[in-house]
Design a protein around this motif. Structure first.
Motif, PDB file in Angstrom:
ATOM      1  N   THR A 562      22.926 -52.930 -14.002  1.00  0.00           N
ATOM      2  CA  THR A 562      24.063 -52.524 -13.164  1.00  0.00           C
ATOM      3  C   THR A 562      25.370 -53.199 -13.557  1.00  0.00           C
ATOM      4  O   THR A 562      26.385 -53.006 -12.900  1.00  0.00           O
ATOM      5  CB  THR A 562      23.762 -52.814 -11.686  1.00  0.00           C
ATOM      6  OG1 THR A 562      23.296 -54.160 -11.553  1.00  0.00           O
ATOM      7  CG2 THR A 562      22.715 -51.854 -11.152  1.00  0.00           C
ATOM      8  N   GLN A 687      23.640 -49.265  -7.024  1.00  0.00           N
ATOM      9  CA  GLN A 687      23.524 -48.268  -8.084  1.00  0.00           C
ATOM     10  C   GLN A 687      24.663 -47.270  -7.933  1.00  0.00           C
ATOM     11  O   GLN A 687      25.193 -47.074  -6.840  1.00  0.00           O
ATOM     12  CB  GLN A 687      22.177 -47.557  -7.989  1.00  0.00           C
ATOM     13  CG  GLN A 687      22.065 -46.614  -6.803  1.00  0.00           C
ATOM     14  CD  GLN A 687      20.774 -45.833  -6.828  1.00  0.00           C
ATOM     15  OE1 GLN A 687      19.734 -46.406  -6.584  1.00  0.00           O
ATOM     16  NE2 GLN A 687      20.851 -44.559  -7.107  1.00  0.00           N
ATOM     17  N   ARG A 693      28.935 -41.915 -11.182  1.00  0.00           N
ATOM     18  CA  ARG A 693      28.191 -41.434 -12.354  1.00  0.00           C
ATOM     19  C   ARG A 693      28.991 -40.384 -13.112  1.00  0.00           C
ATOM     20  O   ARG A 693      28.995 -40.371 -14.353  1.00  0.00           O
ATOM     21  CB  ARG A 693      26.842 -40.853 -11.913  1.00  0.00           C
ATOM     22  CG  ARG A 693      25.866 -41.873 -11.383  1.00  0.00           C
ATOM     23  CD  ARG A 693      24.442 -41.316 -11.360  1.00  0.00           C
ATOM     24  NE  ARG A 693      24.335 -40.055 -10.665  1.00  0.00           N
ATOM     25  CZ  ARG A 693      24.189 -39.902  -9.365  1.00  0.00           C
ATOM     26  NH1 ARG A 693      24.137 -40.974  -8.582  1.00  0.00           N
ATOM     27  NH2 ARG A 693      24.083 -38.711  -8.819  1.00  0.00           N
ATOM     28  N   TYR A 724      19.582 -43.649 -11.941  1.00  0.00           N
ATOM     29  CA  TYR A 724      19.679 -44.454 -13.149  1.00  0.00           C
ATOM     30  C   TYR A 724      20.879 -45.395 -13.067  1.00  0.00           C
ATOM     31  O   TYR A 724      21.893 -45.082 -12.447  1.00  0.00           O
ATOM     32  CB  TYR A 724      19.805 -43.557 -14.380  1.00  0.00           C
ATOM     33  CG  TYR A 724      18.527 -42.817 -14.726  1.00  0.00           C
ATOM     34  CD1 TYR A 724      17.533 -43.414 -15.495  1.00  0.00           C
ATOM     35  CD2 TYR A 724      18.306 -41.520 -14.268  1.00  0.00           C
ATOM     36  CE1 TYR A 724      16.368 -42.749 -15.807  1.00  0.00           C
ATOM     37  CE2 TYR A 724      17.137 -40.841 -14.564  1.00  0.00           C
ATOM     38  CZ  TYR A 724      16.164 -41.458 -15.334  1.00  0.00           C
ATOM     39  OH  TYR A 724      15.009 -40.800 -15.626  1.00  0.00           O
ATOM     40  N   THR A 725      20.764 -46.518 -13.717  1.00  0.00           N
ATOM     41  CA  THR A 725      21.822 -47.535 -13.686  1.00  0.00           C
ATOM     42  C   THR A 725      22.878 -47.210 -14.744  1.00  0.00           C
ATOM     43  O   THR A 725      22.628 -46.441 -15.678  1.00  0.00           O
ATOM     44  CB  THR A 725      21.234 -48.914 -13.959  1.00  0.00           C
ATOM     45  OG1 THR A 725      20.651 -48.925 -15.278  1.00  0.00           O
ATOM     46  CG2 THR A 725      20.185 -49.267 -12.934  1.00  0.00           C
ATOM     47  N   PRO A 764      13.971 -44.800 -13.491  1.00  0.00           N
ATOM     48  CA  PRO A 764      15.116 -44.988 -12.597  1.00  0.00           C
ATOM     49  C   PRO A 764      14.837 -46.120 -11.608  1.00  0.00           C
ATOM     50  O   PRO A 764      13.778 -46.758 -11.635  1.00  0.00           O
ATOM     51  CB  PRO A 764      15.230 -43.638 -11.883  1.00  0.00           C
ATOM     52  CG  PRO A 764      13.836 -43.130 -11.855  1.00  0.00           C
ATOM     53  CD  PRO A 764      13.176 -43.626 -13.122  1.00  0.00           C
ATOM     54  N   ILE A 765      15.785 -46.372 -10.734  1.00  0.00           N
ATOM     55  CA  ILE A 765      15.584 -47.342  -9.649  1.00  0.00           C
ATOM     56  C   ILE A 765      14.857 -46.624  -8.519  1.00  0.00           C
ATOM     57  O   ILE A 765      15.388 -45.676  -7.939  1.00  0.00           O
ATOM     58  CB  ILE A 765      16.932 -47.901  -9.154  1.00  0.00           C
ATOM     59  CG1 ILE A 765      17.695 -48.542 -10.300  1.00  0.00           C
ATOM     60  CG2 ILE A 765      16.710 -48.914  -8.043  1.00  0.00           C
ATOM     61  CD1 ILE A 765      19.077 -49.010  -9.916  1.00  0.00           C
ATOM     62  N   LYS A 770      15.023 -50.435  -3.930  1.00  0.00           N
ATOM     63  CA  LYS A 770      16.231 -50.422  -3.092  1.00  0.00           C
ATOM     64  C   LYS A 770      15.948 -51.009  -1.716  1.00  0.00           C
ATOM     65  O   LYS A 770      16.718 -51.840  -1.198  1.00  0.00           O
ATOM     66  CB  LYS A 770      16.740 -48.985  -2.933  1.00  0.00           C
ATOM     67  CG  LYS A 770      17.187 -48.311  -4.207  1.00  0.00           C
ATOM     68  CD  LYS A 770      17.664 -46.906  -3.870  1.00  0.00           C
ATOM     69  CE  LYS A 770      17.843 -46.089  -5.130  1.00  0.00           C
ATOM     70  NZ  LYS A 770      18.222 -44.688  -4.823  1.00  0.00           N
TER      71      LYS A 770
END
Length: 809
Positions: A562, A687, A693, A724-725, A764-765, A770
């Motif tokens: 991040t 994120q 993004r 995704y970061t 992904p996260i 989270k």
């Protein structure tokens, strides 16, 4: 722009400043709960107004040439920046959050999210340019001397037989590719000849001309359609217009003018400094003797008046309260004597207060008043003083305009006269104390005793508790310590990264989400703003750091990728700070033992103080506060600096431009009490949302060519990359845009689907990660307070709904 433009901008800024100062000060007592929203709104609006003023003052200070005006603008710029930090502190206390949703305030004030961007004063980097170059050159020299770089660049030397075999393989592969290309061309020629034989007819000239016409007309039509499409895209602003070249020329010309004005600033500054030295010497030579005689005359007159009134000569004021300046103030001898008696009484209380309980009770209300005064702004008086000085010296129509931007010698003479007077007063005080002793001996037949310094000596029962740290390296120079820390890898050269490179968009619907009892996740834009406020502004200016609310340390907690380390490097770049690396992986095996650890920490913080500003970075900060050290990391001893780190951070005082910044991917595995005691500010790194993004994809792809995004579906890419970061997105773009792919862009345009293969291979996260970070943040001090208020509000809402339901029944 011309000097007149900046002068008008300065006048408009002071008009706004006068309006804002009328709204100061804020109430020192906390607002009632029912007025919290209006209080927060007032704080936010004042914050935005000061932000706009700081942006103006930064431009004025960067381009104004006249040296005396620039000094006033500099004080105002630092004062406004400090006031912003104070308002930020009050916003955090009012909202119980590090991130604030100000979209409704922006809408009411008719501002855009761009107006919320916090400017970094340009002088942070411009005034430290030479220092930064020397520092980089020194690190390069040390690294070259140690041979680290040569060892890094040394390649493996192959035996001759292996080297020959490798060259042969490469050459055979090259010949095979060339032979395949030739065979492909031969095959195409054969197939074309075969098709011609099958047709068994000769090409007519008219038929050939028809084919050529068809191809040419198609080419013309396609070119016309392409031109019309480009005009349409330019009209709607999707691609830069043809006047971009003219725009770049204009921008370059403007930048050249700005640079010329900066060079002129340096010339005028040198002239000003030379004039200060010359005028100071003139004042000291011409007016110094007259000042000395006038002071002696006034002091002697004061001796006589006091003796006539009281029958004995007075005590001479000590240097601690200003010496003879107390006598020179416009006061009667009785007033001066009364003030001296009050000071003696206060000193008596400081010495014997423990034995006099009654006087302790009298001192209690004073502590309350001091607490109230500490809550008041420290920068508003600076702004008031600067605002008055502007109207006194520069806003009057009778003041010279200084078209050549030369200094005003009269102002220099007035300022230097005060300093020369202060120097002479110290000498006069020594002489007049001796004369006072002689008068007492001759007139009153009294032998005076020397004044005791008991108050200064007894002041410090409290001072004994704050023992100064013992210097473990008293005989070593700064250069030797710096060289050793560079050699051990504890001082590193930070990467050149600007905070503007940390791409992120503003959270536009934060207030609406809050109205629906939903706590919005902060955006990358909000994180960047907090890093500027907590890190860059404090480290960049000694004046701001000394008076602003003291922040010793920051923790950046969030998933891997991040941009936490990028933010650390950006703080070092923007503030011109040194980078110290105390990460557990970096200090592994260095300075073993308890004595070695103490020496390492002492050297790091000593050098950091001597070459401020400094950033001490700890990567994987959770390892320093492990609840239980994993077996595979026990040899690394990640917790070895825990006690010394906490002790060293607590000793940082306002004025020590040293910031501890920790980065953590898994703060859940650390002891939260130790982590929160060491790091004052905990900033969650979120994120990226949809808007961030989209900006990130566009920025990364346009870095290879602005025309590439014309045929790409960025909306689909943004949607697919949810979760995704920024690090994964950047890696996806760099992996696709290879040198070979850049060459093929002319014949094969870039498509969005090319990035999907790389994204499919990365994780992904996930929601579990989270939620784990959210639950951890709730356990932090600020998170606990916020969670308690939200829980109370939810219970009140549930009780209200139950009451309404009961009424209906």
């Amino acid at each position: 722009m011309s000097e007149g433009t900046y002068q008008r901008l300065w006048a408009a800024t002071h008009q706004t400043l006068g309006e804002l100062l009328l709204q100061e000060p804020f109430p020192t007592e906390p607002a009632p709960e029912r007025e919290q929203d209006s209080f927060f709104y007032k704080l936010a609006s004042l914050f935005l107004h000061y932000l706009a003023m700081m942006r103006r003052l930064d431009v004025i200070y960067d381009q104004m040439v006249q040296p005396q005006k620039r000094r006033l603008v500099r004080r105002l710029l630092d004062g406004v920046a400090g006031r912003l930090l104070e308002l930020k502190e009050e916003l955090v206390q009012a909202d119980l959050s590090e991130y604030h949703c100000l979209d409704h305030v922006l809408q009411d004030l008719k501002l855009t999210p761009a107006d919320l961007e916090i400017p970094i004063p340009k002088y942070f980097m411009l005034e430290q340019g030479k220092v930064l170059q020397d520092r980089e050159a020194l690190i390069e020299e040390i690294m070259d001397r140690l041979g680290r770089r040569r060892r890094k660049t040394v390649v493996k030397i192959l035996p001759p037989s292996e080297a020959i075999a490798m060259i042969q393989r490469a050459e055979r592969a090259r010949q095979g590719r060339l032979r395949a290309k030739f065979m492909r061309e031969i095959r195409k020629d054969v197939e074309r000849d075969q098709r011609m034989r099958e047709r068994k007819c000769e090409i007519d000239g008219n038929w050939a001309a028809l084919i050529i016409q068809k191809i040419w007309r198609g080419f013309l039509r396609r070119r016309k359609i392409k031109q019309e499409r480009m005009l349409e895209m330019k009209f709607i602003g999707m691609i830069p217009s043809s006047s971009e070249a003219e725009h770049s020329v204009i921008m370059n010309r403007a930048q050249n003018r700005e640079e010329l004005r900066r060079q002129r600033q340096q010339e005028k500054e040198m002239e000003y400094q030379e004039a200060v030295v010359e005028i100071r010497q003139q004042v000291k030579v011409k007016e110094g003797p007259d000042m000395q005689e006038e002071m002696k005359k006034q002091i002697r007159q004061w001796f006589i008046e006091c003796h006539d009134l009281t029958g004995h000569f007075p005590e001479y004021p000590s240097d601690e309260i200003g010496g003879s300046s107390v006598i020179f103030s416009e006061k009667m001898p009785q007033q001066v004597k009364r003030e001296l008696d009050i000071i003696d009484e206060e000193n008596f209380r400081k010495k014997w207060g423990d034995k006099l309980p009654k006087k302790k009770e009298e001192e209690k209300p004073k502590k309350v008043e001091e607490d109230v005064e500490q809550k008041a702004s420290k920068f508003v008086p600076i702004l008031n003083e600067g605002h008055k000085e502007y109207h006194t010296r520069w806003a009057s129509p009778n003041v010279q305009t200084f078209p050549d931007q030369d200094f005003n010698p009269d102002m220099i003479r007035i300022a230097e006269k005060k300093e020369v007077e202060a120097e002479i007063r110290v000498q006069v005080d020594k002489l007049m104390r001796q004369e006072l002793q002689a008068l007492r001996l001759v007139v009153d037949k009294e032998i005076t005793r020397p004044q005791k310094t008991r108050f200064r000596a007894k002041k410090g029962k409290k001072g004994k508790k704050k023992r100064q740290e013992k210097d473990l390296t008293p005989d070593r120079t700064l250069h030797s310590l710096y060289e050793e820390l560079v050699a051990e890898g504890l001082i590193k050269k930070s990467e050149y990264v600007r905070l503007s490179d940390y791409i992120g968009d503003y959270l536009y619907l934060g207030s609406i989400l809050k109205l629906g009892n939903t706590e919005p996740m902060p955006s990358l834009f909000d994180l960047r703003q907090n890093v500027i406020l907590y890190g860059v502004l404090r480290l960049g200016s000694a004046e701001i750091h000394a008076l602003a609310p003291h922040v010793r340390s920051i923790l950046l907690a969030g998933p891997s990728g991040t941009g936490k380390k990028m933010l650390v490097n950006a703080v070092c770049t923007e503030a011109g700070a040194n980078l110290f690396d105390l990460s557990p992986e970096n200090i592994k095996g260095k300075y073993p033992g308890k004595a070695g650890l103490q020496l390492m920490m002492h050297m790091v913080f000593k050098v950091a103080r001597l070459i401020q500003p400094s950033v001490i970075w700890i990567g994987n900060a959770e390892k320093t506060f492990y609840k239980k050290v994993p077996k595979d990391e026990k040899r690394m001893e990640p917790k070895r600096i825990k006690k010394d780190l906490v002790k060293a951070v607590r000793q940082l005082q306002p004025g020590d431009r040293i910031m501890l910044i920790g980065t953590s991917n898994q703060p859940q595995v650390a002891d939260i009490n130790g982590l929160c005691k060491t790091y004052q500010r905990i900033l969650m790194v979120p994120q990226p949302d949809y808007a961030s993004r989209y900006l990130l994809w566009r920025h990364l792809i346009e870095s290879y060519g602005k025309f590439l995004v014309n045929r790409m579906d960025l909306t689909a890419l943004t949607k697919v990359s949810d979760g995704y970061t920024p690090g994964v997105i950047a890696m996806a773009v760099h992996s696709v845009m290879t040198e070979r792919r850049k060459i093929q862009l002319v014949s094969r345009p870039l498509k969005s689907r090319e990035f999907l293969d790389f994204l499919a291979k990365k994780d992904p996260i996930y929601e579990e990660e989270k939620e784990s970070l959210k639950n951890w943040y709730i356990k932090t001090p600020l998170g606990k307070q916020r969670f308690k208020i939200d829980e109370d509000q939810a219970m009140e809402e549930a009780a209200r709904l139950a009451k309404e339901k009961k009424k209906k029944l």
